[in-house]
Scaffold this motif. Structure first.
Motif: not given
Length: 192
Positions: A98, A112, A124
């Motif tokens: 991520q 994120e 995620t």
């Protein structure tokens, strides 16, 4: 012009959000960390993963890419990141990733925000491609598709990673090309 001088580093996931929430702080946070991108013993160490009772996950690690000298260039862009050699026997053994922002950009859509003491459930995740991606798949922490350079980069590309190890995976040490079980990443970018 000469290619920019670049490096990969990591930092402990215990670093606080406040220590990473501006570009200057991100660069300062990694300044004292060892370079992990060159030579034996400089690998990103995910630790030991025990699969004796089935599939298991490694620890979450932070990988940071930055530029130490611009080589006379003013821009780096088009960042591509993939697992170029995994050596795994089981299709279920994959690397999850991520891309992370530094926290000073709110909640970007493609990244994120960094989470202190991150675990697998913190982000995620996507599966890291095992071939060169056809389009940008990691971003600077400000979520732009490029970084403007002066004498050094103004920011970093920061990625959270972990390894999902499938049940019945061949056990051993996975690193580089000297361990019998290859495990390497590739990172590509353009500069001008």
């Amino acid at each position: 012009m000469a290619a920019p001088t670049v490096r990969f580093r990591t930092f402990p996931i215990t670093v606080t959000v406040a220590e990473l929430d501006t570009a200057a702080e991100r660069l300062a946070a990694i300044a004292g960390q060892s370079v992990i991108s060159t030579g034996a013993g400089n690998e990103l160490d995910f630790g030991t993963v025990d699969i004796s009772v089935g599939a298991a996950n490694s620890l979450v690690k932070m990988l940071v890419w930055d530029i130490t000298a611009d080589g006379g260039n003013t821009l780096v862009e088009d960042f591509l990141f993939w697992l170029s050699s995994n050596g795994f026997d089981q299709a279920g053994t994959v690397v999850k990733f991520q891309q992370i922002s530094g926290g000073d950009q709110g909640t970007p859509s493609l990244t994120e925000n960094y989470i202190v003491n991150a675990v697998v459930g913190s982000y995620t995740w996507a599966t890291l491609p095992e071939a060169e991606p056809g389009a940008i798949n990691v971003y600077p922490t400000d979520e732009g598709s490029s970084m403007v350079l002066s004498t050094t980069a103004d920011d970093v590309v920061m990625v959270a990673l972990y390894v999902v190890v499938a049940d019945n995976e061949t056990t051993g040490t996975y690193k580089g090309t000297d361990a019998g079980n290859e495990f390497q990443y590739s990172f590509k970018y353009s500069y001008s």
